[in-house]
Design an enzyme around this catalytic site. Structure first.
Site, PDB file in Angstrom:
ATOM      1  N   THR A 235     -11.259  -2.310  -4.731  1.00 54.84           N
ATOM      2  CA  THR A 235     -11.603  -3.195  -5.597  1.00 54.84           C
ATOM      3  C   THR A 235     -13.926  -3.436  -5.015  1.00 54.84           C
ATOM      4  OG1 THR A 235     -11.276  -5.132  -4.114  1.00 54.84           O
ATOM      5  CG2 THR A 235     -10.369  -5.017  -6.204  1.00 54.84           C
TER       6      THR A 235
ATOM      7  N   HIS B  41       0.657  -3.945  -4.723  1.00 50.00           N
ATOM      8  CA  HIS B  41      -0.423  -3.949  -3.858  1.00 50.00           C
ATOM      9  C   HIS B  41      -0.273  -2.206  -2.480  1.00 50.00           C
ATOM     10  CE1 HIS B  41      -2.786  -6.900  -5.845  1.00 50.00           C
ATOM     11  NE2 HIS B  41      -1.224  -7.723  -6.118  1.00 50.00           N
TER      12      HIS B  41
ATOM     13  N   LYS C 157     -17.552  -3.171  -6.911  1.00 47.42           N
ATOM     14  CA  LYS C 157     -18.817  -4.459  -6.579  1.00 47.42           C
ATOM     15  C   LYS C 157     -19.718  -3.191  -6.370  1.00 47.42           C
ATOM     16  CE  LYS C 157     -15.192  -7.518  -4.527  1.00 47.42           C
ATOM     17  NZ  LYS C 157     -14.428  -6.970  -3.524  1.00 47.42           N
TER      18      LYS C 157
ATOM     19  N   LYS D  96      -8.514   3.711   6.125  1.00 50.70           N
ATOM     20  CA  LYS D  96      -9.577   3.769   5.247  1.00 50.70           C
ATOM     21  C   LYS D  96     -10.612   4.662   5.440  1.00 50.70           C
ATOM     22  CE  LYS D  96      -9.148  -0.986   4.271  1.00 50.70           C
ATOM     23  NZ  LYS D  96      -8.824  -1.505   2.069  1.00 50.70           N
TER      24      LYS D  96
ATOM     25  N   LYS E 179     -15.657  -3.246   5.054  1.00 47.67           N
ATOM     26  CA  LYS E 179     -14.396  -3.443   4.288  1.00 47.67           C
ATOM     27  C   LYS E 179     -13.051  -3.235   5.808  1.00 47.67           C
ATOM     28  CE  LYS E 179     -14.243   0.725   1.747  1.00 47.67           C
ATOM     29  NZ  LYS E 179     -14.077   0.997   1.037  1.00 47.67           N
ATOM     30  N   ARG E 180     -11.815  -4.161   5.541  1.00 47.07           N
ATOM     31  CA  ARG E 180     -10.900  -3.254   6.844  1.00 47.07           C
ATOM     32  C   ARG E 180     -11.154  -2.674   7.576  1.00 47.07           C
ATOM     33  NH1 ARG E 180      -8.343  -9.186   7.757  1.00 47.07           N
ATOM     34  NH2 ARG E 180      -7.359  -7.203   9.334  1.00 47.07           N
TER      35      ARG E 180
HETATM   36  F1  GPW Z   1      -0.183  -4.468   2.127  1.00 47.81           F
HETATM   37  N1  GPW Z   1      -4.267  -5.314   0.013  1.00 47.81           N
HETATM   38  C1  GPW Z   1      -4.604  -5.891   0.948  1.00 47.81           C
HETATM   39  F2  GPW Z   1      -0.216  -4.594  -0.098  1.00 47.81           F
HETATM   40  O1  GPW Z   1      -5.968  -6.284   0.756  1.00 47.81           O
HETATM   41  F3  GPW Z   1      -0.604  -6.486   0.536  1.00 47.81           F
HETATM   42  N2  GPW Z   1      -3.899  -6.345   1.414  1.00 47.81           N
HETATM   43  C2  GPW Z   1      -2.634  -6.252   1.831  1.00 47.81           C
HETATM   44  O2  GPW Z   1      -1.287  -6.934   2.489  1.00 47.81           O
HETATM   45  C3  GPW Z   1      -2.020  -5.072   0.511  1.00 47.81           C
HETATM   46  C4  GPW Z   1      -3.075  -4.618   0.294  1.00 47.81           C
HETATM   47  C5  GPW Z   1      -0.770  -5.242   0.409  1.00 47.81           C
HETATM   48  C6  GPW Z   1      -5.160  -4.330  -0.898  1.00 47.81           C
HETATM   49  C7  GPW Z   1      -5.293  -2.970  -1.457  1.00 47.81           C
HETATM   50  O3  GPW Z   1      -5.132  -2.649   0.117  1.00 47.81           O
HETATM   51  C8  GPW Z   1      -6.411  -2.683  -1.812  1.00 47.81           C
HETATM   52  O4  GPW Z   1      -6.348  -1.295  -2.105  1.00 47.81           O
HETATM   53  C9  GPW Z   1      -6.372  -3.109  -3.230  1.00 47.81           C
HETATM   54  O5  GPW Z   1      -7.878  -3.064  -3.812  1.00 47.81           O
HETATM   55  C10 GPW Z   1      -6.615  -4.757  -3.084  1.00 47.81           C
HETATM   56  O6  GPW Z   1      -5.293  -5.572  -2.049  1.00 47.81           O
HETATM   57  C11 GPW Z   1      -5.981  -5.411  -4.779  1.00 47.81           C
HETATM   58  O7  GPW Z   1      -5.189  -5.427  -5.556  1.00 47.81           O
END
Ligand code: GPW
Length: 833
Positions: free
Chosen positions: A678, A374, A682, A573, A567-568
């Site tokens: 994501t 991710h 939405k 970002k 978002k975070r």
């Molecule tokens: F670092 N994402 C997240 F890849 O929300 F583990 N937390 C995390 O710790 C990580 C990824 C990690 C997110 C991505 O930032 C986002 O772009 C993506 O849409 C989402 O994971 C679901 O795939």
């Protein structure tokens, strides 16, 4: 020992179950029954909290039946199951979802009204289940919804944190974290005190010689912590399929504290031991896209993974099949590298406990696992010090070294004499201290590796996992673009829009096949339809405006353009780019004559999101947003023309209110940094437009909805490296408009300039890693286009409708079907009504 009740009698009992309610009157009876018996209260003092409890219990009873039926059928048919391992499940509220999925929300609405309640108030009583940080955890929740709605036999496995993500308060413009104790009353979980697993930590490994003369490893000593299962029913939409989410809670082994010690007077140590055990599942780590390598985090990972695998293997063994069938019966998906120890744990079980040969075991392991990446951000890639793994999990470290040895031997054969290749792909990083690279282990131990959007999946193949493409060939690497569940993110969050869409799409079928939204396309030209559409958007904005007034005291004009970034908070970002842009807009407005100002379009800039408690820069960004808001919102010259709002404690239930109320949302990460995103999906699905960079899923959203329906700006991923290089080694000239913004901050307009000096220095003096200065001009130009475009409401609303019509691709149903076909090889199993 199983009870020996004759089969016919069991079947008869099963048929004679109490009938669940199917209408308003039945629902009311159930609510009254639960208030007066389960809750032991009287209807005379039934408040909203009691009404929530009783309503949930009534719906829970309904879910339980389908849940039992689903599990029985899955066991009986014994088809392949999917196990989704995720350290985060950001579920949000369950009641509204349950009511809609079983199709009885209207009955509940009427019933609650008869009892004197408004259904929104009752739904609002529920505490969010916030066992996640952001996108990764919410994706897991959307996946569970789709798996159940598509009738896949699937279980989620996670941790039952006592504290979910912290609650955010904004005090004097600063983030303050408050613990999220959410388990006071949670009707959606079922403790399974009979489903426990002993989990071992520490200890040592010795060798023993078996009867056949071979040696085997024995892991002994150390300490045991008990895992207790808590099950959460996951109802599908418009189907009886109700899957299971199993969350593990940690407990001292042997139940409570050690009575032996207790009776001997060693109270402290017996209580301390209990507390140490319970600490494992006590709290969710609040970092997003960052791994900090804490011992307790590794303990969480192993605890959860070992309990889950024990459970999965136990279930497999009940079928009395041979191990050669394991991978035909079990698919395990790793949500990022957090559960990677599962690969090692399964190899350990097959090798040390079941006595399989290494190669036979390893073949089963690699056929079982799939790994989803991710992120490409280096600070988020997990690495654990070899010494820590050795100390906590001595046997696992041995197995990791063996996995690495065999892997490197095959690489050596394919790339003879390429020492650098071996160093680069090795699971062990030969650094000081040595580290276990979890992504490498996950790749080597899985049969498929996927990214979460096209650009991201291409990037991992050409950057962080490039060497592995050479080793394994390109077919091991694939893309599954993320999706969202239209049930929660359209039907539940925006019921009026959902209803309007249904009226043009031939009913609610689009909620199960989102591509049917394309039937809307023709209506974009229909003025009456556009009016209805715009009216719903306006009503959603009125609702958000009321919320803003309630929580911040600021009055915003619902006719203004609502520009939202929630978002975070993270430098990649680029909320800092947004707030610098807001300051620039403010300066521009201030520089205008009164006449000129009258021609400007009013705007509300809404921000929301949590900063990781240890992420200092992110907290500075929050502070600047609040400081800017408190100046601009009081400026009478500006009035409605610009308001800046920071909504505290952004979470799933707030997202459900915010997404339907946006005109424009910001997805403006530095190109190549946001794996997918994501919330972009939405917002568009709720009839908003996007301003964004060519990053993550924005690119595919553009492909689907058309370039004329999105506001793209900024540099491309392919140019990022050169730009960064130029900042550091060439001359770095900063956009003059951005310099004006910096000057204003430095003049003290928004409070003590020193408070914000680090944010400015990051751009001016520290290489501007996130390319804020490079993208600022095109960002501002694009906002001008947004204003222009918004003035023509007919055209704007047409764009929104057309976009929604073309969003079918982004359903998490499409996404789950791709995983099922391309990675898991599982089929749906329909449960009869
Ligand atoms: F670092 N994402 C997240 F890849 O929300 F583990 N937390 C995390 O710790 C990580 C990824 C990690 C997110 C991505 O930032 C986002 O772009 C993506 O849409 C989402 O994971 C679901 O795939």
């Amino acid at each position: 020992v199983e009870a020996s009740i004759p089969e016919p009698q069991r079947a008869a009992w099963s048929r004679n179950q109490i009938q669940s309610f199917t209408d308003k009157d039945g629902f009311e009876k159930e609510v009254v029954r639960h208030v007066e018996t389960t809750l032991a209260r009287s209807m005379f003092n039934c408040d909203e909290s009691a009404a929530y409890s009783a309503t949930s219990l009534a719906f829970r009873d309904r879910l339980i039946k389908d849940w039992n039926k689903t599990q029985q059928r899955q066991t009986y048919r014994d088809t392949k199951r999917v196990y989704y391992l995720s350290l985060e499940f950001l579920m949000g509220r369950a009641l509204d979802n349950a009511m809609l999925n079983v199709g009885l929300k209207d009955a509940a609405k009427g019933g609650l009204a008869d009892l004197g309640f408004r259904i929104e108030d009752i739904i609002g009583q529920e505490h969010d289940a916030a066992l996640g940080n952001g996108g990764l955890g919410r994706l897991a929740a959307c996946f569970l919804d789709s798996l159940a709605s598509l009738n896949y036999p699937a279980w989620g496995y996670g941790l039952r944190y006592r504290y979910g993500i912290f609650k955010q308060e904004i005090i004097d413009g600063y983030q303050v974290e408050v613990p999220d104790y959410w388990l006071d009353f949670n009707p959606w979980e079922f403790p399974r005190h009979d489903v426990t697993v002993d989990i071992q930590f520490f200890g040592h490994v010795s060798k023993t010689t078996k009867d056949d003369g071979k040696t085997a490893a024995i892991w002994e000593g150390g300490e045991i912590v008990q895992a207790v299962a808590y099950d959460v029913p996951i109802p599908g939409y418009d189907t009886p399929t109700t899957n299971n989410l199993r969350l593990w809670s940690s407990k001292a082994s042997g139940g409570e504290f050690d009575f032996q010690k207790f009776n001997n007077g060693d109270y402290e140590s017996s209580v301390a031991e209990q507390q140490r055990a319970e600490t494992i599942s006590a709290v969710l780590y609040p970092n997003d896209n960052l791994e900090r390598g804490k011992e307790l985090r590794l303990k969480q990972q192993y605890f959860w993974v070992a309990a889950s695998l024990y459970d999965i293997v136990r279930r497999f063994k009940k079928s009395k099949r041979g191990w050669n069938e394991f991978a035909d019966q079990v698919a395990i998906q790793l949500n990022d590298t957090h559960p990677t120890l599962a690969i090692v744990e399964l190899q350990r079980i097959l090798l040390d406990i079941e006595g399989l040969e290494w190669d036979v075991a390893w073949d089963i392991v690699t056929k079982t696992f799939g790994y989803t990446n991710h992120t490409v951000l280096p600070e988020a890639l997990e690495k654990w010090p070899v010494g820590l793994v050795q100390y906590l999990l001595p046997r696992h470290l041995q197995i990791i070294y063996d996995i690495n040895l065999y892997f490197l031997q095959t690489v050596e054969k394919a790339f003879p004499k390429d020492r650098d290749m071996l160093t680069r792909v090795s699971i062990i990083e030969e650094s000081q201290p040595k580290m276990v690279r979890m992504a490498h282990l996950a790749i080597v131990g899985s049969h498929k590796v996927n990214g979460v959007a096209e650009l991201h999946s291409d990037l991992i193949k050409t950057t962080i996992f490039k060497d592995f493409v050479e080793v394994y060939g390109p077919d091991k690497f694939t893309n599954v673009t993320n999706g969202i569940t239209p049930r929660r993110w359209l039907h539940q969050a925006n019921p009026r829009l959902s209803e309007l869409i249904a009226s043009k799409c031939g009913g609610n079928g689009f909620l199960k096949d989102l591509t049917q939204l394309n039937r809307l396309e023709a209506h974009a030209k229909d003025a009456a339809f556009r009016r209805e559409w715009a009216e719903i958007k306006y009503a959603n904005k009125v609702r958000l405006a009321k919320h803003i007034k309630n929580v911040t005291g600021v009055t915003v004009n619902p006719a203004a353009l609502f520009d939202v970034q929630v978002k975070r908070i993270h430098e990649y970002k680029r909320q800092q780019l947004n707030i610098f842009g807001v300051i620039h807009r403010y300066l521009t407005l201030k520089g205008m004559s009164v006449e000129e100002r009258k021609k400007q379009l009013p705007r509300v800039s809404v921000f929301g999101g949590k900063a990781a408690p240890g992420y200092w820069m992110a907290k500075q960004i929050i502070h600047l947003i609040n400081a800017v808001g408190s100046v601009i919102n009081k400026d009478e010259e500006i009035g409605d023309l610009l308001k800046v709002i920071f909504l505290e404690d952004y979470n799933v239930s707030k997202a459900e209110m915010i997404c339907p109320a946006s005109d424009l949302s910001e997805h403006i990460s530095t190109a190549g940094t946001e794996a997918s995103g994501t919330s972009n999906m939405k917002f568009v699905l709720n009839g908003g437009l996007i301003i964004g960079t060519c990053d993550g899923a924005n690119i595919e959203i553009t492909r689907e909805i058309g370039e004329s329906n999105i506001f793209l700006f900024g540099n491309l991923a392919e140019d990022v490296e050169d730009l960064r290089h130029a900042h550091n080694y060439g001359s770095h000239s900063i956009d003059s408009d951005l310099e004006k913004v910096f000057g204003t901050i430095e003049s003290g307009t928004f409070g003590t300039p020193h408070d914000f000096s680090a944010m400015i220095a990051a751009v001016r003096h520290h290489g501007d890693y996130y390319l804020v200065s490079d993208d600022f001009h095109s960002y501002m130009e694009t906002h001008r286009l947004v204003d222009e475009s918004y003035r023509n409401q007919d055209e704007w609303v047409s764009k929104c409708i057309t976009s929604v019509a073309r969003m079918g691709f982004f359903s998490s149903d499409r996404c789950i079907n791709e995983y099922a076909d391309g990675i898991w090889n599982v089929e749906p199993l329909v449960v009869q009504e």
